[in-house]
Design an enzyme around this catalytic site. Structure first.
Site, short mmCIF file in Angstrom:
data_model
loop_
_atom_site.label_atom_id
_atom_site.label_comp_id
_atom_site.label_asym_id
_atom_site.label_seq_id
_atom_site.Cartn_x
_atom_site.Cartn_y
_atom_site.Cartn_z
N LYS A 1 37.32 25.33 32.83
CA LYS A 1 36.20 25.14 31.72
C LYS A 1 36.48 24.44 29.69
O LYS A 1 35.90 23.82 29.67
CB LYS A 1 36.44 26.64 31.78
CG LYS A 1 35.16 27.87 32.10
CD LYS A 1 36.30 29.41 32.26
CE LYS A 1 35.41 30.30 33.51
NZ LYS A 1 36.16 31.74 33.39
N GLN B 1 39.92 35.47 30.78
CA GLN B 1 40.11 35.21 31.78
C GLN B 1 40.47 36.36 32.72
O GLN B 1 41.39 36.84 32.66
CB GLN B 1 40.78 33.99 32.69
CG GLN B 1 40.76 33.61 33.96
CD GLN B 1 39.40 33.35 34.75
OE1 GLN B 1 38.95 32.89 33.39
NE2 GLN B 1 38.99 33.50 35.26
N ASP C 1 30.78 36.04 28.20
CA ASP C 1 30.65 35.96 29.74
C ASP C 1 29.96 37.14 29.80
O ASP C 1 29.34 37.71 31.41
CB ASP C 1 32.49 36.91 30.14
CG ASP C 1 32.97 36.03 31.00
OD1 ASP C 1 32.28 35.09 31.53
OD2 ASP C 1 34.37 35.94 30.66
#
Ligand code: NDP
Length: 313
Positions: A53, A97, A120
């Site tokens: 990422k 995460q 997200d």
């Protein structure tokens, strides 16, 4: 006729190029988008994902920073970190995460992320925006699937779509996106009766299960589009043989590495499907590309500019 292979790498590259062009324009106007990633502890898989990422952010020109609290971090400490990132104007996207360590209240931490920075798309506010068709941030993997379908010219409106899996991060938002695009949607899960029969109705079948090669040819209507979200590591030689017997390239790779990455769809499905995503190289690359797209979208929305949807779906 063998299925058309839907090339995720190619589509992801096109999305990244569009995102990079946007980032360049925004940076020139002193509004470079910024992404903060929180990686707790030393989980090797999470470290690999986060590295990807951060690297991808650099490639498209997005400012990125990584926060790495130790595995012993408390919920309180993480909430403070999130609050700090929520406050900082130059940070447009915050990504926590997962999974977080057991002592951390994950739901509380995710809920603390400012919905405007929730790249997200997991915050209930964004889930609500999606289900009521308002502009918001959409989870990256299902958003990537929609890009793949749209950019490959696959018809959605009026089609029967079946999704196997009802997780908050893939199955449910996938169902909502397909419904919003006017498909007739069925969501299946571990309690679904006659799963193969239900799946055989699908013009578009999405597998998001987490079981290697579970979707066999008897699940698939000839000519259907099959999207394989699954990412499973197979180490058992018998399971490998069930999936790839006779595939010399895969066999060499498996012998060398002792494992191979497999989707939820059995390779034999390529003989009946009209179009299919490979694993690797299908949905996976799109997930990160959409994280980049979401960061730019968040930056634009926070600055009050209208955000054109990437997708042609
Ligand atoms: P979850 O484990 O959260 O959900 C799996 C879903 O599959 C559940 O709804 C479950 O049903 C259903 N399921 C499990 N077994 C069966 C069965 N035998 N028959 C029917 N349904 C079944 O997984 P995720 O949604 O997080 O991920 C799914 C897959 O996608 C995984 O392989 C994951 O690695 C991969 N993934 C890939 C990404 C990418 O970028 N390509 C991103 C995210 C995930 P129930 O609800 O009843 O338990």
């Amino acid at each position: 006729m063998p299925a058309t292979i839907l090339d995720g790498n190619k589509i992801a590259a096109a999305i990244r190029a569009e995102v990079a062009a946007d980032v360049k324009t925004m940076s020139a106007a002193d509004a470079r988008p910024g992404l903060a990633v929180i990686l707790v502890g030393n989980d090797p898989a999470s470290e690999i994902y986060v590295r990807g990422k951060v690297k991808s952010s650099e490639e498209v020109g997005i400012y990125s920073e990584k926060h790495t609290p130790p595995a012993s971090v408390t919920t309180e400490e993480l909430l403070n970190l999130v609050a700090d990132l929520n406050r900082r104007d130059e940070i447009d996207g915050i990504l926590v995460q997962l999974p977080l360590p057991a002592q951390v209240d994950s739901k509380k931490v995710l809920l603390a992320v400012d919905p405007a920075k929730d790249v997200d798309g997991f915050h209930p506010t964004n889930v609500g925006f999606l289900s009521t068709q308002r502009p918001g941030l959409v989870p990256c993997t299902p958003a990537g699937v929609m890009e793949m379908l749209g950019r490959s010219g696959i018809k959605i409106a009026g089609q029967d779509a079946v999704i196997i899996g009802r997780s908050d991060i893939v199955g449910k938002p996938m169902a909502m996106l397909l419904l919003n695009a006017n498909a007739t949607v069925t969501v299946c899960h571990s309690k679904t009766r006659d799963l193969a029969e239900v799946c055989r109705r699908a013009d578009v079948l999405v597998a998001a299960i987490g079981r290697s090669g579970m979707v066999t040819r008897d699940f698939v209507k000839p000519g259907a589009t099959v999207i394989d979200v699954g990412m499973n590591r197979v180490t058992d030689p018998a399971e490998f043989a069930r999936l790839f017997a006779g595939n010399t390239r895969r066999e060499e790779n498996f012998r060398a590495k002792g494992s191979t990455l497999v989707g939820d769809v059995h390779p034999e499905v390529a003989e009946v499907a009209g179009a299919i995503t490979p694993v690797p190289g299908g949905v996976g690359p799109l997930t990160i590309a959409m994280l980049m797209a979401n960061t730019v979208k968040a930056a634009k929305m926070r600055r009050g500019s209208k955000v054109p949807e990437l997708s042609r779906v």
